[in-house]
Design a protein around this motif. Structure first.
Motif, PDB file in Angstrom:
ATOM      1  N   ALA A  60      -6.006   3.916  -0.079  1.00 15.66           N
ATOM      2  CA  ALA A  60      -6.735   1.875  -1.268  1.00 15.66           C
ATOM      3  C   ALA A  60      -5.686   1.768  -1.306  1.00 15.66           C
ATOM      4  N   ALA A  61      -4.435   2.427  -2.561  1.00 14.84           N
ATOM      5  CA  ALA A  61      -2.707   2.080  -2.209  1.00 14.84           C
ATOM      6  C   ALA A  61      -2.307   1.329  -1.487  1.00 14.84           C
ATOM      7  N   ALA A  62      -2.379   1.831  -0.081  1.00 13.51           N
ATOM      8  CA  ALA A  62      -1.467   2.280   0.989  1.00 13.51           C
ATOM      9  C   ALA A  62      -2.130   0.509   1.937  1.00 13.51           C
ATOM     10  N   ALA A  63      -3.619   0.313   1.398  1.00  9.82           N
ATOM     11  CA  ALA A  63      -4.174  -1.006   2.289  1.00  9.82           C
ATOM     12  C   ALA A  63      -3.888  -1.785   1.388  1.00  9.82           C
ATOM     13  N   ALA A  64      -3.311  -1.866  -0.602  1.00 10.50           N
ATOM     14  CA  ALA A  64      -3.705  -2.857  -0.175  1.00 10.50           C
ATOM     15  C   ALA A  64      -1.913  -3.258  -0.673  1.00 10.50           C
ATOM     16  N   GLY A  65      -1.225  -3.044   0.471  1.00 12.03           N
ATOM     17  CA  GLY A  65       0.217  -3.167   0.602  1.00 12.03           C
ATOM     18  C   GLY A  65       0.857  -2.868  -0.282  1.00 12.03           C
ATOM     19  N   HIS A  66       1.408  -1.269  -0.955  1.00 11.80           N
ATOM     20  CA  HIS A  66       2.281  -1.177  -1.651  1.00 11.80           C
ATOM     21  C   HIS A  66       2.519   0.156  -0.811  1.00 11.80           C
ATOM     22  N   ASP A  67       3.775  -0.064  -1.537  1.00 11.95           N
ATOM     23  CA  ASP A  67       4.881   0.418  -0.691  1.00 11.95           C
ATOM     24  C   ASP A  67       4.802   2.289  -0.489  1.00 11.95           C
ATOM     25  N   PRO A  68       4.702   1.986   1.015  1.00  9.26           N
ATOM     26  CA  PRO A  68       4.033   3.819   1.633  1.00  9.26           C
ATOM     27  C   PRO A  68       5.344   4.675   1.630  1.00  9.26           C
ATOM     28  N   LEU A  69       6.654   4.925   1.319  1.00 11.89           N
ATOM     29  CA  LEU A  69       7.138   5.310   1.424  1.00 11.89           C
ATOM     30  C   LEU A  69       7.037   6.267  -0.126  1.00 11.89           C
ATOM     31  N   VAL A  70       6.497   5.016  -1.466  1.00 18.41           N
ATOM     32  CA  VAL A  70       6.442   5.372  -2.370  1.00 18.41           C
ATOM     33  C   VAL A  70       5.214   6.409  -3.103  1.00 18.41           C
ATOM     34  N   LEU A  71       4.220   5.616  -2.034  1.00 17.53           N
ATOM     35  CA  LEU A  71       3.147   6.700  -1.668  1.00 17.53           C
ATOM     36  C   LEU A  71       3.003   8.223  -1.392  1.00 17.53           C
ATOM     37  N   ASP A  72       4.150   8.073   0.094  1.00 16.16           N
ATOM     38  CA  ASP A  72       4.026   9.255   0.599  1.00 16.16           C
ATOM     39  C   ASP A  72       4.372  10.158  -0.596  1.00 16.16           C
ATOM     40  N   GLU A  73       5.775  10.385  -1.410  1.00 14.12           N
ATOM     41  CA  GLU A  73       6.618  10.419  -2.583  1.00 14.12           C
ATOM     42  C   GLU A  73       4.850  10.925  -3.550  1.00 14.12           C
ATOM     43  N   ALA A  74       4.121  10.186  -3.803  1.00 12.45           N
ATOM     44  CA  ALA A  74       2.966  10.472  -4.870  1.00 12.45           C
ATOM     45  C   ALA A  74       2.319  11.786  -4.509  1.00 12.45           C
ATOM     46  N   ALA A  75       1.695  11.560  -3.080  1.00 12.77           N
ATOM     47  CA  ALA A  75       1.121  12.133  -2.148  1.00 12.77           C
ATOM     48  C   ALA A  75       2.339  14.022  -2.052  1.00 12.77           C
ATOM     49  N   ASP A  76       2.415  14.160  -2.264  1.00 13.07           N
ATOM     50  CA  ASP A  76       4.151  15.223  -1.925  1.00 13.07           C
ATOM     51  C   ASP A  76       3.756  16.066  -3.167  1.00 13.07           C
ATOM     52  N   ALA A  77       3.963  15.060  -4.059  1.00  9.25           N
ATOM     53  CA  ALA A  77       4.015  15.956  -5.629  1.00  9.25           C
ATOM     54  C   ALA A  77       2.319  16.841  -5.906  1.00  9.25           C
ATOM     55  N   ARG A  78       1.203  15.740  -5.237  1.00 10.77           N
ATOM     56  CA  ARG A  78       0.135  16.129  -5.750  1.00 10.77           C
ATOM     57  C   ARG A  78      -0.031  16.702  -4.988  1.00 10.77           C
ATOM     58  N   THR A  79       0.415  17.463  -3.681  1.00 13.30           N
ATOM     59  CA  THR A  79       0.299  18.396  -2.932  1.00 13.30           C
ATOM     60  C   THR A  79       0.990  19.998  -3.363  1.00 13.30           C
ATOM     61  N   PRO A  80       0.768  20.593  -3.411  1.00 11.28           N
ATOM     62  CA  PRO A  80       1.922  21.590  -4.329  1.00 11.28           C
ATOM     63  C   PRO A  80       1.735  22.671  -3.567  1.00 11.28           C
ATOM     64  N   VAL A  81       0.921  23.275  -2.547  1.00 14.98           N
ATOM     65  CA  VAL A  81       1.533  24.014  -1.294  1.00 14.98           C
ATOM     66  C   VAL A  81       1.705  23.945  -0.154  1.00 14.98           C
ATOM     67  N   GLN A  82       3.230  23.866   0.541  1.00 16.79           N
ATOM     68  CA  GLN A  82       3.713  23.868   1.938  1.00 16.79           C
ATOM     69  C   GLN A  82       2.493  24.039   3.034  1.00 16.79           C
ATOM     70  N   SER A 105       0.932  -2.637  14.282  1.00 15.49           N
ATOM     71  CA  SER A 105       1.727  -4.190  12.996  1.00 15.49           C
ATOM     72  C   SER A 105       2.956  -3.341  12.949  1.00 15.49           C
ATOM     73  N   VAL A 106       4.064  -3.847  12.509  1.00 12.29           N
ATOM     74  CA  VAL A 106       5.200  -3.711  11.841  1.00 12.29           C
ATOM     75  C   VAL A 106       4.611  -3.156  11.035  1.00 12.29           C
ATOM     76  N   GLU A 107       4.404  -3.190   9.974  1.00 15.01           N
ATOM     77  CA  GLU A 107       4.228  -1.981   8.945  1.00 15.01           C
ATOM     78  C   GLU A 107       3.624  -0.542   9.434  1.00 15.01           C
ATOM     79  N   LEU A 108       3.426  -0.065  10.403  1.00 15.87           N
ATOM     80  CA  LEU A 108       2.831   0.818  10.936  1.00 15.87           C
ATOM     81  C   LEU A 108       4.878   0.842  12.023  1.00 15.87           C
ATOM     82  N   ASP A 109       5.002   0.529  12.385  1.00 14.31           N
ATOM     83  CA  ASP A 109       5.788   0.560  13.135  1.00 14.31           C
ATOM     84  C   ASP A 109       7.339   0.912  12.362  1.00 14.31           C
ATOM     85  N   GLN A 110       7.252   0.373  11.206  1.00 11.56           N
ATOM     86  CA  GLN A 110       8.089   0.863   9.430  1.00 11.56           C
ATOM     87  C   GLN A 110       7.763   2.416   9.344  1.00 11.56           C
TER      88      GLN A 110
END
Length: 224
Positions: A60-82, A105-110
């Motif tokens: 939902a946050a990605a769909a709202a236009g928030h920085d996907p790289l920041v969200l990807d870091e948040a996902a990493d922090a919430r996934t403790p198992v390799q 889309s340009v956003e997906l390409d980026q």
């Protein structure tokens, strides 16, 4: 907004690679924690309110236009198992391929350029929803539904469970799905002011442990 795109994104036949993953169901079946429709429902409800809630909020946050790289870091922090991080990025790569072919889309390409090894799948899913003209709630529904439809479908194969019973489990979880999608969308709306702390970090330690164990199995039907 093109609401009909949600049917394409949430369709189990969308070529995003989910069919090869059981969402922890294979390990749960082997351990005897899933043995029939009732125990499948318990498993899916627990997964929905933990991993599903986290995934839905990220999408939902990605769909709202928030920085996907920041969200990807948040996902990493919430996934403790390799093992789960590897799976999430593998599914993210496959989702990216499907999304760029379907809704360029340009956003997906980026994001593809910034994360050539793959971003976490819920982040890519959310950006795909945005590229398709969907809103954050739509992305939350798609992500949350995927966390229970995958195990339900896998269990049909693993236990020869009646497909009608598996579908009935998903139908009975509809109120939980509504609640999860709403909570995830609310968290995404608060992200701009509160940052990462707005996003849920619900944990499912048993899913984490069994995912890491499952990754080491010499023979398995599903990749995760």
């Amino acid at each position: 907004m093109n609401r009909a795109a949600l049917f394409v994104l949430a369709d189990g036949r969308f070529p995003a690679g989910g069919h090869a993953h059981s969402g922890g169901a294979e390990a749960a079946v082997a351990a005897g924690r899933i043995k029939d429709a009732a125990s499948l429902q318990d498993f899916c409800r627990g997964r929905l309110h933990t991993a599903g809630l986290v995934a839905a909020a990220l999408a939902a946050a990605a769909a709202a236009g928030h920085d996907p790289l920041v969200l990807d870091e948040a996902a990493d922090a919430r996934t403790p198992v390799q093992a789960l991080r590897t799976t999430a990025r593998k599914l993210g790569r496959q989702m990216m391929r499907a999304a760029r072919a379907t809704w360029p889309s340009v956003e997906l390409d980026q994001l593809a350029a910034d994360r050539p090894q793959g971003a976490h799948q819920p982040v890519v899913l959310g950006l795909a929803a945005r590229s398709a003209g969907l809103v954050p709630l739509d992305a939350a529904y798609a992500a949350a539904y995927e966390t229970i439809s995958g195990p339900a479908t896998a269990t049909v194969r693993l236990l020869s469970l009646d497909p009608f019973d598996a579908t009935a489990v998903l139908a009975r979880l509809a109120p939980d799905l509504d609640h999860t999608a709403a909570a995830a969308t609310d968290a995404a709306a608060r992200f701009a002011k509160e940052g990462m702390e707005a996003l849920p970090a619900a944990s499912a330690p048993l899913l984490d442990i069994t995912a890491q164990q499952h990754a080491a199995w010499p023979t398995r039907l599903f990749a995760s």
